[in-house]
Design a protein around this motif. Structure first.
Motif, PDB file in Angstrom:
ATOM      1  N   LYS A   6      53.586  12.351  36.878  1.00  0.00           N
ATOM      2  CA  LYS A   6      53.833  10.935  37.107  1.00  0.00           C
ATOM      3  C   LYS A   6      53.710  10.560  38.579  1.00  0.00           C
ATOM      4  CE  LYS A   6      58.881  11.412  37.360  1.00  0.00           C
ATOM      5  NZ  LYS A   6      60.153  11.008  36.743  1.00  0.00           N
ATOM      6  N   PHE A   7      53.423   9.297  38.804  1.00  0.00           N
ATOM      7  CA  PHE A   7      53.159   8.776  40.144  1.00  0.00           C
ATOM      8  C   PHE A   7      54.418   8.802  41.006  1.00  0.00           C
ATOM      9  CE2 PHE A   7      53.159   4.925  42.879  1.00  0.00           C
ATOM     10  CZ  PHE A   7      52.148   5.303  43.746  1.00  0.00           C
ATOM     11  N   VAL A   8      54.262   9.245  42.251  1.00  0.00           N
ATOM     12  CA  VAL A   8      55.344   9.213  43.238  1.00  0.00           C
ATOM     13  C   VAL A   8      54.982   8.153  44.268  1.00  0.00           C
ATOM     14  CG1 VAL A   8      56.607  10.488  44.998  1.00  0.00           C
ATOM     15  CG2 VAL A   8      55.905  11.644  42.899  1.00  0.00           C
ATOM     16  N   LYS A   9      55.781   7.126  44.364  1.00  0.00           N
ATOM     17  CA  LYS A   9      55.467   6.009  45.248  1.00  0.00           C
ATOM     18  C   LYS A   9      55.684   6.391  46.710  1.00  0.00           C
ATOM     19  CE  LYS A   9      56.433   1.113  46.050  1.00  0.00           C
ATOM     20  NZ  LYS A   9      57.231  -0.065  45.639  1.00  0.00           N
ATOM     21  N   PRO A  10      54.680   6.167  47.568  1.00  0.00           N
ATOM     22  CA  PRO A  10      54.838   6.476  48.999  1.00  0.00           C
ATOM     23  C   PRO A  10      55.862   5.552  49.657  1.00  0.00           C
ATOM     24  CG  PRO A  10      52.519   6.201  48.392  1.00  0.00           C
ATOM     25  CD  PRO A  10      53.328   5.703  47.246  1.00  0.00           C
ATOM     26  N   ILE A  11      56.486   6.053  50.695  1.00  0.00           N
ATOM     27  CA  ILE A  11      57.435   5.263  51.484  1.00  0.00           C
ATOM     28  C   ILE A  11      56.697   4.695  52.695  1.00  0.00           C
ATOM     29  CG2 ILE A  11      59.532   5.344  52.882  1.00  0.00           C
ATOM     30  CD1 ILE A  11      60.503   7.626  51.125  1.00  0.00           C
ATOM     31  N   GLU A  12      56.788   3.396  52.878  1.00  0.00           N
ATOM     32  CA  GLU A  12      56.142   2.761  54.030  1.00  0.00           C
ATOM     33  C   GLU A  12      57.024   2.911  55.263  1.00  0.00           C
ATOM     34  OE1 GLU A  12      53.769  -1.126  53.865  1.00  0.00           O
ATOM     35  OE2 GLU A  12      55.657  -1.734  54.820  1.00  0.00           O
ATOM     36  N   ILE A  13      56.412   3.343  56.366  1.00  0.00           N
ATOM     37  CA  ILE A  13      57.136   3.553  57.620  1.00  0.00           C
ATOM     38  C   ILE A  13      56.586   2.593  58.667  1.00  0.00           C
ATOM     39  CG2 ILE A  13      57.725   5.209  59.422  1.00  0.00           C
ATOM     40  CD1 ILE A  13      57.208   7.443  57.396  1.00  0.00           C
ATOM     41  N   CYS A  14      57.443   1.756  59.219  1.00  0.00           N
ATOM     42  CA  CYS A  14      57.036   0.839  60.286  1.00  0.00           C
ATOM     43  C   CYS A  14      57.156   1.559  61.627  1.00  0.00           C
ATOM     44  CB  CYS A  14      57.907  -0.415  60.270  1.00  0.00           C
ATOM     45  SG  CYS A  14      57.708  -1.414  58.776  1.00  0.00           S
ATOM     46  N   GLY A  41      53.765  -1.141  66.060  1.00  0.00           N
ATOM     47  CA  GLY A  41      53.391  -2.237  65.174  1.00  0.00           C
ATOM     48  C   GLY A  41      52.588  -1.809  63.960  1.00  0.00           C
ATOM     49  N   GLY A  42      52.118  -0.583  63.947  1.00  0.00           N
ATOM     50  CA  GLY A  42      51.349  -0.098  62.809  1.00  0.00           C
ATOM     51  C   GLY A  42      52.246   0.386  61.679  1.00  0.00           C
ATOM     52  N   LYS A  43      51.609   0.858  60.622  1.00  0.00           N
ATOM     53  CA  LYS A  43      52.340   1.370  59.469  1.00  0.00           C
ATOM     54  C   LYS A  43      51.798   2.736  59.073  1.00  0.00           C
ATOM     55  CE  LYS A  43      53.522  -3.154  57.508  1.00  0.00           C
ATOM     56  NZ  LYS A  43      53.399  -4.049  56.320  1.00  0.00           N
ATOM     57  N   ALA A  44      52.687   3.553  58.552  1.00  0.00           N
ATOM     58  CA  ALA A  44      52.311   4.869  58.041  1.00  0.00           C
ATOM     59  C   ALA A  44      52.960   5.042  56.675  1.00  0.00           C
ATOM     60  CB  ALA A  44      52.765   5.966  58.996  1.00  0.00           C
ATOM     61  N   TYR A  45      52.544   6.084  55.965  1.00  0.00           N
ATOM     62  CA  TYR A  45      53.057   6.289  54.614  1.00  0.00           C
ATOM     63  C   TYR A  45      53.426   7.755  54.413  1.00  0.00           C
ATOM     64  CZ  TYR A  45      51.295   1.621  53.845  1.00  0.00           C
ATOM     65  OH  TYR A  45      51.087   0.269  53.947  1.00  0.00           O
ATOM     66  N   TYR A  46      54.582   7.944  53.808  1.00  0.00           N
ATOM     67  CA  TYR A  46      55.092   9.288  53.529  1.00  0.00           C
ATOM     68  C   TYR A  46      55.357   9.418  52.035  1.00  0.00           C
ATOM     69  CZ  TYR A  46      58.568  13.011  53.042  1.00  0.00           C
ATOM     70  OH  TYR A  46      59.258  14.123  52.627  1.00  0.00           O
ATOM     71  N   VAL A  47      54.810  10.473  51.435  1.00  0.00           N
ATOM     72  CA  VAL A  47      55.032  10.741  50.015  1.00  0.00           C
ATOM     73  C   VAL A  47      56.194  11.726  49.909  1.00  0.00           C
ATOM     74  CG1 VAL A  47      54.004  11.522  47.860  1.00  0.00           C
ATOM     75  CG2 VAL A  47      52.567  10.428  49.594  1.00  0.00           C
ATOM     76  N   PRO A  48      57.329  11.327  49.339  1.00  0.00           N
ATOM     77  CA  PRO A  48      58.523  12.195  49.304  1.00  0.00           C
ATOM     78  C   PRO A  48      58.225  13.559  48.687  1.00  0.00           C
ATOM     79  CG  PRO A  48      59.069   9.979  48.592  1.00  0.00           C
ATOM     80  CD  PRO A  48      57.582  10.028  48.700  1.00  0.00           C
ATOM     81  N   ILE A  49      58.367  14.591  49.492  1.00  0.00           N
ATOM     82  CA  ILE A  49      57.980  15.926  49.054  1.00  0.00           C
ATOM     83  C   ILE A  49      58.898  16.465  47.960  1.00  0.00           C
ATOM     84  CG2 ILE A  49      59.307  17.070  50.884  1.00  0.00           C
ATOM     85  CD1 ILE A  49      57.046  19.141  51.041  1.00  0.00           C
TER      86      ILE A  49
END
Length: 338
Positions: free
Chosen positions: A4-12, A16-24
């Motif tokens: 099943k899909f694991v939703k990435p966490i958006e990091i500000c 000013g940019g954004k990054a994404y982390y997929v909870p391991i």
């Protein structure tokens, strides 16, 4: 391998940019819902244990560094995670450094999987994603790795209760591999950047494994001729550089590794060479170019004949889409592989 899909966490980020982390932790729990995967890893761990104490380096666990790993020494029921990082262009994966769309990515895989599964993309999982420009800012990097560090600490200290188990299974990092080749082309490597080492390779102490000056690298090939970096000496040198920034050139260290916040990570022992970039895309093309040039210069075969034979080579079904560009006589005479 589907789950099943694991939703990435958006990091500000501060810039000013954004990054994404997929909870391991969530990804691992989903992976181990598949009983065949868990059983496969258990069998492989048992097979690896048979080589302990022998002169066979079958796995990271059999190596001296693996045997000294702090978490593996304390906990038997522990699985290894291997991290990998590379840059890519979302429009063209091979586009140059100046691309405004270049991304820095981090992946992980389970290091205790059998070798036959490790090359499959199904066993490699996205962990972090951000633009290259954002990643180059130190403030951004610290925020990026903060959440990952928290999760890895939880995996090391508390572990996860996997399906069918009563006791927790712990996870820890074995190594982090990163692209060396692209960095060499811009006198800066992602590996050295992550390790806090100097990112210039045309002077000074630019090796992350030993304290050898650049001017001596072509004459010293034996470890007995150089001073090998150790975790203890490196930590002392980092403190010295922090107190006296002018000593950076003496040790080839710019700063403390940004990844030092990750548990069980140390830049001296956790950043091995990347075989794919160093050999397959680094040394081998150079050797191949020299070999072809020698064949022609020795008059074993003309450049025209050699190019004709190479360009007429029949590739298999899996390689047809990735055939190299046509060889030209000038490429052989200039000792380069297109």
């Amino acid at each position: 391998m589907y789950f099943k899909f694991v939703k990435p966490i958006e990091i500000c980020l501060p810039t000013g940019g954004k990054a994404y982390y997929v909870p391991i932790c969530e990804v691992l729990l989903n992976l181990f819902q598949k009983n065949d995967l868990y059983n496969c890893i258990k069998q492989e761990k048992h097979y690896i244990s048979q080589f302990q104490g022998q002169d066979i380096l079958y796995h990271y666990r059999n190596a001296e560094i693996g045997r000294q790993h702090p978490t593996l020494k304390k906990k038997d029921n522990c699985l290894l995670l291997q991290l990998y990082s590379d840059d890519l262009g979302v429009v063209n994966p091979l586009m140059g450094r100046s691309s405004t769309h270049k991304l820095t990515t981090f992946y992980f895989s389970i290091d205790d999987l059998p070798a036959r599964h490790k090359s499959s993309l199904n066993t490699v999982h996205l962990l972090l994603l951000c633009t290259r420009n954002d990643f180059e800012d130190q403030r951004n990097r610290r925020i990026l790795f903060r959440k990952l560090s928290e999760d890895l600490k939880h995996l090391e200290n508390n572990g996860l209760i996997l399906p069918g188990d009563v006791n927790p299974t712990y996870f820890t990092i074995s190594t982090l591999c990163a692209d060396n080749l692209a960095g060499m082309l811009r006198f800066n490597t992602l590996t050295h950047e992550l390790g806090g080492f100097t990112c210039a390779f045309n002077y000074g102490y630019c090796c992350r494994y030993c304290l050898t000056n650049h001017r001596d690298m072509k004459t010293r090939y034996n470890e007995t001729q150089v001073l090998i970096r150790t975790t203890t000496s490196h930590d002392l040198q980092v403190k010295q550089v922090r107190n006296v920034p002018g000593d950076k050139k003496i040790y080839g260290i710019n700063e403390e590794s940004i990844l030092s916040i990750l548990p069980s990570f140390h830049p001296v022992i956790s950043l091995p060479p990347d075989i794919m970039h160093d050999i397959l895309e680094g040394v081998m093309p150079k050797l191949t170019a020299c070999l072809l040039h020698t064949i022609v210069s020795s008059r074993l075969c003309s450049a025209a004949q050699l190019c004709r034979r190479i360009n007429k080579y029949t590739y298999g079904v899996n390689d047809k889409q990735n055939r190299p560009p046509p060889f030209k006589e000038k490429d052989i005479l200039d000792e380069r592989v297109p």
